[in-house]
Design an enzyme around this catalytic site. Structure first.
Site, PDB file in Angstrom:
ATOM      1  N   SER A 243     114.209   3.326  33.908  1.00  0.00           N
ATOM      2  CA  SER A 243     114.657   3.024  32.546  1.00  0.00           C
ATOM      3  C   SER A 243     113.552   3.151  31.498  1.00  0.00           C
ATOM      4  CB  SER A 243     115.250   1.620  32.475  1.00  0.00           C
ATOM      5  OG  SER A 243     116.319   1.490  33.381  1.00  0.00           O
ATOM      6  N   ALA A 244     112.325   3.302  31.928  1.00  0.00           N
ATOM      7  CA  ALA A 244     111.191   3.509  31.014  1.00  0.00           C
ATOM      8  C   ALA A 244     111.009   2.346  30.050  1.00  0.00           C
ATOM      9  CB  ALA A 244     111.350   4.826  30.247  1.00  0.00           C
ATOM     10  N   ILE A 245     111.296   1.146  30.540  1.00  0.00           N
ATOM     11  CA  ILE A 245     111.175  -0.004  29.645  1.00  0.00           C
ATOM     12  C   ILE A 245     110.208  -1.042  30.202  1.00  0.00           C
ATOM     13  CG2 ILE A 245     113.442   0.229  28.576  1.00  0.00           C
ATOM     14  CD1 ILE A 245     114.515  -1.755  30.509  1.00  0.00           C
TER      15      ILE A 245
ATOM     16  N   HIS B 143     110.083  -4.828  30.558  1.00  0.00           N
ATOM     17  CA  HIS B 143     110.943  -6.009  30.497  1.00  0.00           C
ATOM     18  C   HIS B 143     110.170  -7.195  29.938  1.00  0.00           C
ATOM     19  CE1 HIS B 143     114.427  -4.532  32.848  1.00  0.00           C
ATOM     20  NE2 HIS B 143     113.529  -3.747  33.430  1.00  0.00           N
TER      21      HIS B 143
ATOM     22  N   VAL C  51     101.756  10.709  55.137  1.00  0.00           N
ATOM     23  CA  VAL C  51     101.278   9.842  56.215  1.00  0.00           C
ATOM     24  C   VAL C  51     102.340   9.795  57.312  1.00  0.00           C
ATOM     25  CG1 VAL C  51     100.633   7.485  56.841  1.00  0.00           C
ATOM     26  CG2 VAL C  51      99.843   8.473  54.677  1.00  0.00           C
TER      27      VAL C  51
ATOM     28  N   LYS D 133     127.791  -4.860  36.843  1.00  0.00           N
ATOM     29  CA  LYS D 133     126.444  -5.337  36.567  1.00  0.00           C
ATOM     30  C   LYS D 133     125.986  -4.925  35.174  1.00  0.00           C
ATOM     31  CE  LYS D 133     121.841  -5.287  38.636  1.00  0.00           C
ATOM     32  NZ  LYS D 133     121.174  -4.504  37.592  1.00  0.00           N
TER      33      LYS D 133
ATOM     34  N   ARG E 229     115.622   2.740  43.634  1.00  0.00           N
ATOM     35  CA  ARG E 229     114.864   1.497  43.600  1.00  0.00           C
ATOM     36  C   ARG E 229     114.494   1.114  45.036  1.00  0.00           C
ATOM     37  NH1 ARG E 229     119.711   1.051  40.993  1.00  0.00           N
ATOM     38  NH2 ARG E 229     119.821   0.434  38.811  1.00  0.00           N
TER      39      ARG E 229
ATOM     40  N   CYS F 218     107.304  25.859  23.822  1.00  0.00           N
ATOM     41  CA  CYS F 218     108.589  25.140  23.924  1.00  0.00           C
ATOM     42  C   CYS F 218     109.106  24.877  22.525  1.00  0.00           C
ATOM     43  CB  CYS F 218     108.385  23.825  24.681  1.00  0.00           C
ATOM     44  SG  CYS F 218     109.782  22.682  24.566  1.00  0.00           S
TER      45      CYS F 218
ATOM     46  N   CYS G 178     112.054  23.541  21.492  1.00  0.00           N
ATOM     47  CA  CYS G 178     112.799  22.313  21.221  1.00  0.00           C
ATOM     48  C   CYS G 178     111.857  21.152  20.958  1.00  0.00           C
ATOM     49  CB  CYS G 178     113.714  21.985  22.393  1.00  0.00           C
ATOM     50  SG  CYS G 178     114.855  23.298  22.797  1.00  0.00           S
TER      51      CYS G 178
END
Lengths: 418, 478
Positions: free
Chosen positions: B45-47, B49, B172, B249, B310, B399, B401
């Site tokens: 989520s790149a947040i 918390h 490994v 959820k 996760r 690039c 964009c």
């Protein structure tokens, strides 16, 4: 700040034809700004034939067609900046541009012609579920790799979408030694030109599956296959119709989007239907002195029509530079009943030339008629045996056809009464 | 013989490497993929918390709040974007107010500052595009957003600048205890180290169970996301969570530091530790759930969808497993949400623990700051012009964009990008609305030139992800 009379953004077919027309109509100080290292735009990678039938009465390849206009621009001594990207266009027509050779600079233009073309809709826009391996390309990107760089993205190919680039690439990949297993089209009809279905698929025994889409992409690192499924009339996959096709390449030809980030930045009004600027018969946009033509305006099937439209834009920019903005009343063109949009979207009352109105239908029709109403009075009824979304249509209006003050012109399709 | 061998080049492994590199230690990080930031760290989520979610007293609560406090200064030191935009947890039923109040209490117990409940006009003024179903919200002003890619790359670069060694494409296979530490068997031979740090993400249980009595089972919990065009980035100004309800959820809607809009994730447990495919059901669920938070969510502006796994511990623990789980074997296992937030704190904590065990001294020449790749687009005109005057490659846009120049792409490659995805995640070439349609062939050209590769050697993401099968017409030979 550097100053030019007319800046043309894009050195593809639209920009080139617009530049030549503007010069022939007396504009001295023109600058074409092209982001690629050569003029010609997307035509450079379109090495198949079929260009120029309307303009030159000949079947040219893309680069040949482009070269004719590049030669005109050279003969008219119109300067070009290559490898130069326009980063920003302001409402005041100040362009911020960057290049390796000239660095970052600003250019003030008295008039601007937008001719940036379009881009391909990517996978993400379709939300196709599955993995994200290598081997998935938009058809135009694959065309560049194959035709300009001489490399093959893969050997076992499935194509999603039957837009013209996808059809052309089905033939191209086959001719370059790949096996094209299928072209899947989610709609019950192809989005491409009929002639391309025949010449690119039928002639090479490549199956076209209508009402079919890719419902899953397989392969962790490298594409291993796709699952195709038929879809119902609401384009939802029908359970039980899935079939797996192993492949290392999936080409997407699922639509083109006019590239109007610069236009939006300059507050040019855009049509939600075409994705391009809203223009008058003179290709003028909502911002005075800013004109638009070619695929940045609406996606064309044939480059010949791009050149025609761009010529008008060049002439109109020349008129604007000598006489200023038209102050005449504008008459709206309304797209209704089966007509998705028209270009232009309005006509200045003082126009003295015939106006070519181009449009597309929203679905295929058989034995229908294109009807033009002026203030609810039928002006013209043009019977058509076949109408298809993949084929752009046109109606020519004469100055005498225009309604009295406050009127409008309405375009629609009427069925079954031929 | 290394002093410390870290397994896993995600944000946790890289944070540990960076913090350990403050000490006089010989450090090696091994990563099975071709680059750091290829697993869960690239798909989340790149947040940051705020820390009101986790149970008071848990490791999750502690490291979350600590990490959240450390993050801004760390991002400054590493020259990467950070935006403390704040977050809201929406409730859709007035009867849920006690649950919002419970979150406030829990947050306060965890040490989260500034929590309050907002509703009515205040809530609408803060976020005008919320759906009419939202009746009240918990506001957490310390919630923030970061770029998980550049955070991980910056930690890795900074660790490398301070002497840590990185080995890529190194998987490994097993670990054995030896007289003086461990023998770590990989696909590229045996590595010896006095200590091992397990930061192997969804594979952490496999390593842990080879050496520890208390066994763990990590069940990857898939989360699917959709990323929307920058044209939609201002739909909300804060991270918008939902109170879990009978409807599910809930998913979040958040701006990203780069101005896109991110919606997701779903939560579905699976057995496969490497399957990050998206599903039709998942994407549909994201769309409908996010629609509860925000009215008129423009899902026709989605530019890409992705999923991440996760590292959820199903058996053996119900919290992060962080510490010395066996003699000289240190775990950072089960680092699911709020893992990204916790990374700075986990890194510092484990580094100190390992260093203490090894009785290591701090260096006096530790380089705390790292210079990022300057995003030219964000510079003022004159500054940008000066950079292009010094190096003309910054004048050439590759690039369209995202307006990324050749100079930035070259810098990404010189800092370790070896594939299209490696370039994309470092400098965003191909991250925009055309998703690399125009720039991919040109980035491939630059990669081939800078790394002296044949076109057939180029990959999307290392390994078997080749981009070019061969020359045209070769197929005719067969």
């Amino acid at each position: 700040m550097k100053h030019v009379e007319l800046a043309i953004i894009g050195g593809g077919p639209a920009g080139l034809a617009a530049a030549a027309a503007a010069r022939r109509n007396g504009v001295e100080d023109i600058l074409i700004i092209e982001r690629d290292s050569r003029l010609g735009g997307i035509l450079n990678q379109c090495i198949h034939a079929g260009f120029g039938l309307h303009t030159f009465g000949q079947e040219l390849s893309g680069p040949e067609y482009a070269q004719r206009f590049i030669d005109q621009v050279a003969e008219l001594s119109i300067p070009c900046l290559l490898d130069t990207m326009v980063l920003d266009l302001s409402e005041e027509r100040i362009l911020t541009v960057t290049s390796r050779t000239e660095g970052l600079q600003q250019i003030k233009a008295d008039a601007v012609i937008l001719a940036m073309g379009c881009r391909e809709r990517p996978r993400g826009a379709l939300n196709i579920p599955g993995t994200r391996p290598s081997g998935i390309w938009s058809a135009g990107t694959a065309q560049r790799l194959v035709n300009m760089e001489g490399v093959m993205p893969g050997r076992e190919v499935v194509i999603l979408g039957s837009g013209d680039i996808g059809l052309i690439m089905a033939r191209r990949m086959t001719m370059e030694g790949a096996k094209v297993h299928a072209v899947a089209e989610v709609m019950p009809y192809s989005g491409g030109l009929k002639r391309n279905i025949v010449q690119c698929l039928d002639d090479f025994d490549i199956p076209l599956f209508l009402s079919t889409t890719v419902v899953e992409i397989h392969g962790r690192k490298k594409l291993e296959g796709v699952t195709l499924a038929q879809v119902d009339e609401r384009r939802r996959p029908i359970p039980g119709t899935e079939r797996y096709i192993p492949c290392d390449t999936l080409l997407l030809s699922v639509g083109l989007l006019p590239e109007n980030e610069l236009s939006a930045g300059a507050n040019v009004a855009l049509s939600p239907i075409t994705g391009g600027p809203v223009v008058g018969e003179d290709l003028s946009t909502s911002i005075p002195g800013v004109f638009a033509c070619g695929n940045v305006l609406h996606v064309h099937d044939l480059v010949d029509f791009v050149s025609q439209e761009a010529t008008l834009a060049g002439e109109a920019a020349a008129r604007y530079l000598s006489a200023g903005e038209s102050q005449a009343e504008t008459i709206p063109l309304l797209a209704e009943g089966g007509v998705r949009y028209t270009v232009p979207q309005f006509i200045h009352r003082d126009t003295t030339e015939n106006v070519t109105v181009r449009f597309r239908v929203g679905q295929p029709y058989r034995n229908a008629a294109v009807c033009v109403y002026v203030n609810d009075q039928l002006l013209r009824r043009i019977p058509k045996r076949v109408l298809a979304p993949g084929e752009m249509e046109k109606v020519i209006l004469r100055p005498a056809d225009l309604p009295a003050e406050g009127g409008s012109i309405r375009f629609c399709i009427e069925e079954g009464t031929n | 013989m290394y002093d410390v061998l870290i397994v896993g080049g995600g944000v946790i492994g890289c944070a540990i490497a960076r913090e350990l590199s403050r000490y006089q230690l010989k450090i090696c990080l091994v990563e099975r993929e071709e680059d750091v930031c290829t697993g869960t760290s690239k798909a989340n989520s790149a947040i940051v918390h705020a820390g009101f979610d986790a149970a008071p007293g848990s490791k999750k609560a502690y490291f979350n709040v600590e990490g959240s406090r450390m993050m801004e200064a760390l991002c400054q030191d590493l020259d990467i974007p950070y935006d403390r935009c704040g977050s809201l947890v929406l409730s859709f039923d007035a009867a849920d107010r006690p649950r919002l109040e419970e979150l406030v209490r829990r947050g306060q117990e965890n040490g989260v500052e500034g929590l309050e409940i907002v509703e009515g006009e205040t809530l609408r003024t803060m976020e005008p595009n919320l759906s009419s179903q939202a009746v009240a919200a918990l506001y957490a002003p310390t919630g923030a957003i970061v770029c998980p890619f550049t955070l991980t790359y910056a930690l890795a670069e900074n660790a490398a600048a301070n002497g840590a060694e990185f080995r890529f494409d190194t998987c490994v296979e097993r670990i054995e205890r030896t007289d003086d530490g461990f023998a770590v068997y990989t696909n590229h031979g045996v590595l010896h180290s006095r200590t091992v740090v397990n930061a192997a993400g969804v594979y952490a249980d496999v390593l842990h169970n080879q050496l520890c009595e208390n066994k763990l089972t990590i069940v990857p919990r898939r989360g699917e996301y959709c990323l929307l065009d920058k044209t939609e980035g201002r739909l909300v100004s804060r991270t918008i969570f939902q109170l879990p309800s009978t409807m599910g959820k809930g998913v979040l809607v958040t701006p990203t530091v780069h101005g896109n809009l991110l919606v997701g994730p779903t939560a579905v447990d699976q057995e496969d530790k490497s399957d990050t495919a998206t599903t039709a059901e998942g994407l549909a669920q994201v769309t409908s759930a996010a629609g509860r938070s925000v009215s008129r969510l423009p899902m026709n502006k989605v530019i890409t969808a992705f999923s991440g796994l996760r590292a959820h511990i199903a058996v053996g623990a119900d919290d992060f497993v962080i510490g010395e789980s066996a003699e000289n074997f240190f775990d950072a296992a089960g680092i699911e949400s709020p893992g990204l937030t916790s990374a700075p704190a986990i890194g510092a904590y484990l580094a100190d623990l390992v260093a203490e065990k090894l009785r290591a001294e701090k260096k006096n020449d530790f380089i705390a700051k790292r210079r990022g790749i300057t995003p030219l687009k964000e510079l003022p005109f004159e500054e940008r012009r000066t950079i292009i005057e010094k190096d003309s490659a910054y004048g050439q846009i590759i690039c369209r964009c995202e307006q990324i120049s050749e100079g930035e792409i070259i810098e990404a490659i010189r800092r370790g990008a070896r594939s299209l995805d490696g370039v994309k995640r470092r400098v965003r070439a191909g991250m925009g609305r055309c998703q690399g349609g125009f720039c991919a062939p040109r980035v491939m050209e630059i990669l081939a030139r800078e790394l002296q590769l044949q076109s057939t050697d180029l990959t999307k993401s290392g390994g078997e992800s080749h981009l070019i099968a061969g020359q045209t017409k070769e197929g005719w030979d067969k």
